[in-house]
Write a protein that holds these residues in place. Sequence first.
Motif, PDB file in Angstrom:
ATOM      1  N   LEU A 267       1.739   3.791  -2.905  1.00 36.46           N
ATOM      2  CA  LEU A 267       3.120   3.736  -2.420  1.00 36.46           C
ATOM      3  C   LEU A 267       4.087   4.549  -3.280  1.00 36.46           C
ATOM      4  N   HIS A 268       3.595   5.546  -3.975  1.00 33.35           N
ATOM      5  CA  HIS A 268       4.477   6.430  -4.732  1.00 33.35           C
ATOM      6  C   HIS A 268       3.706   7.701  -5.046  1.00 33.35           C
ATOM      7  N   SER A 269       4.023   8.759  -4.323  1.00 33.97           N
ATOM      8  CA  SER A 269       3.345  10.037  -4.514  1.00 33.97           C
ATOM      9  C   SER A 269       4.240  11.146  -3.984  1.00 33.97           C
ATOM     10  N   HIS A 270       3.998  12.369  -4.452  1.00 36.71           N
ATOM     11  CA  HIS A 270       4.878  13.492  -4.135  1.00 36.71           C
ATOM     12  C   HIS A 270       4.122  14.626  -3.454  1.00 36.71           C
ATOM     13  N   THR A 271       4.863  15.425  -2.701  1.00 32.02           N
ATOM     14  CA  THR A 271       4.284  16.561  -1.979  1.00 32.02           C
ATOM     15  C   THR A 271       5.106  17.818  -2.261  1.00 32.02           C
ATOM     16  N   THR A 272       4.737  18.902  -1.602  1.00 35.30           N
ATOM     17  CA  THR A 272       5.477  20.154  -1.749  1.00 35.30           C
ATOM     18  C   THR A 272       6.908  20.040  -1.229  1.00 35.30           C
ATOM     19  N   ALA A 273       7.223  18.974  -0.502  1.00 33.48           N
ATOM     20  CA  ALA A 273       8.599  18.788  -0.037  1.00 33.48           C
ATOM     21  C   ALA A 273       9.553  18.610  -1.208  1.00 33.48           C
ATOM     22  N   SER A 274       9.050  18.071  -2.342  1.00 31.97           N
ATOM     23  CA  SER A 274       9.877  18.025  -3.564  1.00 31.97           C
ATOM     24  C   SER A 274       9.142  18.775  -4.669  1.00 31.97           C
ATOM     25  N   ASP A 275       8.571  18.077  -5.645  1.00 32.19           N
ATOM     26  CA  ASP A 275       7.965  18.796  -6.774  1.00 32.19           C
ATOM     27  C   ASP A 275       6.445  18.639  -6.854  1.00 32.19           C
ATOM     28  N   GLY A 276       5.806  18.255  -5.742  1.00 35.39           N
ATOM     29  CA  GLY A 276       4.356  18.185  -5.719  1.00 35.39           C
ATOM     30  C   GLY A 276       3.728  19.541  -5.449  1.00 35.39           C
ATOM     31  N   THR A 277       2.414  19.622  -5.587  1.00 35.44           N
ATOM     32  CA  THR A 277       1.705  20.898  -5.413  1.00 35.44           C
ATOM     33  C   THR A 277       0.932  20.976  -4.098  1.00 35.44           C
ATOM     34  N   GLU A 278       0.897  19.883  -3.322  1.00 31.62           N
ATOM     35  CA  GLU A 278       0.128  19.849  -2.077  1.00 31.62           C
ATOM     36  C   GLU A 278       0.998  19.350  -0.929  1.00 31.62           C
ATOM     37  N   THR A 279       0.616  19.717   0.278  1.00 27.45           N
ATOM     38  CA  THR A 279       1.357  19.307   1.469  1.00 27.45           C
ATOM     39  C   THR A 279       1.125  17.828   1.752  1.00 27.45           C
ATOM     40  N   LEU A 280       1.943  17.291   2.625  1.00 26.06           N
ATOM     41  CA  LEU A 280       1.788  15.899   3.050  1.00 26.06           C
ATOM     42  C   LEU A 280       0.410  15.680   3.654  1.00 26.06           C
ATOM     43  N   GLU A 281      -0.022  16.589   4.496  1.00 25.03           N
ATOM     44  CA  GLU A 281      -1.336  16.442   5.138  1.00 25.03           C
ATOM     45  C   GLU A 281      -2.461  16.469   4.108  1.00 25.03           C
ATOM     46  N   ALA A 282      -2.377  17.370   3.143  1.00 28.22           N
ATOM     47  CA  ALA A 282      -3.427  17.463   2.124  1.00 28.22           C
ATOM     48  C   ALA A 282      -3.482  16.208   1.265  1.00 28.22           C
ATOM     49  N   MET A 283      -2.327  15.685   0.879  1.00 23.26           N
ATOM     50  CA  MET A 283      -2.296  14.479   0.049  1.00 23.26           C
ATOM     51  C   MET A 283      -2.794  13.266   0.837  1.00 23.26           C
TER      52      MET A 283
ATOM     53  N   THR B 171      -6.169  11.079   0.022  1.00 23.26           N
ATOM     54  CA  THR B 171      -6.079   9.628  -0.149  1.00 23.26           C
ATOM     55  C   THR B 171      -7.057   8.922   0.782  1.00 23.26           C
ATOM     56  N   ARG B 172      -7.133   9.379   2.015  1.00 23.67           N
ATOM     57  CA  ARG B 172      -8.058   8.782   2.987  1.00 23.67           C
ATOM     58  C   ARG B 172      -9.503   8.951   2.528  1.00 23.67           C
ATOM     59  N   ARG B 173      -9.842  10.133   2.008  1.00 30.42           N
ATOM     60  CA  ARG B 173     -11.214  10.385   1.551  1.00 30.42           C
ATOM     61  C   ARG B 173     -11.588   9.493   0.377  1.00 30.42           C
ATOM     62  N   ARG B 174     -10.605   9.032  -0.359  1.00 29.57           N
ATOM     63  CA  ARG B 174     -10.878   8.133  -1.486  1.00 29.57           C
ATOM     64  C   ARG B 174     -11.044   6.681  -1.043  1.00 29.57           C
ATOM     65  N   GLY B 175     -10.993   6.451   0.244  1.00 30.91           N
ATOM     66  CA  GLY B 175     -11.269   5.124   0.770  1.00 30.91           C
ATOM     67  C   GLY B 175     -10.062   4.239   0.973  1.00 30.91           C
ATOM     68  N   PHE B 176      -8.860   4.777   0.788  1.00 29.48           N
ATOM     69  CA  PHE B 176      -7.649   3.982   1.005  1.00 29.48           C
ATOM     70  C   PHE B 176      -7.293   3.942   2.495  1.00 29.48           C
ATOM     71  N   ASP B 177      -6.496   2.948   2.861  1.00 29.42           N
ATOM     72  CA  ASP B 177      -6.082   2.762   4.255  1.00 29.42           C
ATOM     73  C   ASP B 177      -4.715   3.349   4.562  1.00 29.42           C
ATOM     74  N   TYR B 178      -3.923   3.612   3.523  1.00 30.27           N
ATOM     75  CA  TYR B 178      -2.590   4.162   3.758  1.00 30.27           C
ATOM     76  C   TYR B 178      -2.119   4.980   2.560  1.00 30.27           C
ATOM     77  N   TYR B 179      -1.229   5.928   2.890  1.00 27.59           N
ATOM     78  CA  TYR B 179      -0.644   6.819   1.883  1.00 27.59           C
ATOM     79  C   TYR B 179       0.873   6.749   2.010  1.00 27.59           C
ATOM     80  N   GLY B 180       1.530   6.277   0.972  1.00 31.81           N
ATOM     81  CA  GLY B 180       2.982   6.186   0.982  1.00 31.81           C
ATOM     82  C   GLY B 180       3.594   7.381   0.255  1.00 31.81           C
ATOM     83  N   VAL B 181       4.151   8.301   1.005  1.00 29.38           N
ATOM     84  CA  VAL B 181       4.809   9.448   0.393  1.00 29.38           C
ATOM     85  C   VAL B 181       6.175   9.010  -0.125  1.00 29.38           C
ATOM     86  N   ALA B 182       6.536   9.447  -1.311  1.00 32.33           N
ATOM     87  CA  ALA B 182       7.839   9.087  -1.889  1.00 32.33           C
ATOM     88  C   ALA B 182       8.347  10.274  -2.693  1.00 32.33           C
TER      89      ALA B 182
END
Length: 402
Positions: free
Chosen positions: A166-182, A186-197
């Motif tokens: 429930l706290h992660s960043h994307t290229t929309a601010s200062d992250g290095t990956e797009t929302l889709e990539a992040m 997250t999904r590949r790591r077995g989680f059920d949801y990704y909260g972009v913040a």
Amino acid sequence: MRSGETQLHLHKAAALLEHAVISVKQEHPEFSRVEIAGDFRRGCELVSDLALVAQGRKSTGIEDTTLRLVVTDKKHFGASLLEATGSADHLEQLKTFAVDKGYTLSADGLRRGRKLIASATEEEIYQALDLQFIEPELREGRGEIDRAAKQKLPALIRDEDLHGILHSHTTASDGTETLEAMAEATRRRGFDYYGVADHSQSAHYAGGLSLQEIAEQHREADRLNNAYNGKFRILKGIEADILADGSLDYPNDILEQFDFVVASVHSRFKLPKKEQTGRIIEAIGNPRTTIIGHMTGRQLLRRPGYDLDVDKVLKACAKHGVAVEINAHPWRLDLDWRWHQKALDHGCIFSINPDAHSIRELDHMHWGVEMARKGGVPAKRVLNAMRLTALLAHLARRRQMS
């Protein structure tokens, strides 16, 4: 920084110790087992005791080098691992507890007189003392032996208990990956949801989101969620700056568009204690705040936290149902584990988050779990240990309250 010259961040110590285990096994094929001990095994946020325990045919004591290697035999492995793990305070109290019960405890094992009672495993040593098994992370001499004697130690959270972040960043601010990539990572790591913040508008240095950029990100999240068809979920969040007066960085009608809000301090670090505390409590009282991010703002070996009355802030979090973040970035690990029991006593819930700015940093979640374990936190008190359906219901109730 000078005070921590001999200490390593957890992730750096992990890399060194993993390499050391491989090297020791290669150099000593006669060792049937090699385990990490020391303060890393106890989940300390900074590591200075690089220690391994190896099982050989006989005990050869300790080699004093940069790496502390204890070699012991199968019969005494548990006692040696217990001793090499520490802490000094825990061992001292455990040995006193053993004496009170008519035993003596040393690296050689637990004895009654000359008779060896237990030494092969840690579990049998604690069991022989009528103690609940004490996980390594709890062994700091902070009352854990008394609780173990009463069988009142909690079942600590595990990595597999977490169902999302429930706290992660994307290229929309200062992250290095797009929302889709992040989200995909997250999904590949077995989680059920990704909260972009991503960062809010006042965080110009981090590319904080304008109102137009928020709308664009929400449209992208909707597109991806439609493609996931209920099998995974992107939650729309924001890391909203807590402004100097305690207000959040967007007007309420904008904040209401998010599934959750992480409220964090990113400026005015040197406000006097009373003002800094009041500022954060004001943000906690905002009904749109879901999580207080990296509460004290510390960066390990780099800067101390804000001058803050943490106890008052925790009471406010409990009162308003705002989750306390355990920021899993190894430079932060904030809130400090020493405050976790106090937070639990007040009735707080937690949220363990990587504050990831890249795909690789998603794996920092493990260090947050280590801190939660060290603080004695059970899964039932962690927001993102909820399944998606339960979390959505929780977030909906909060929005209704607002």
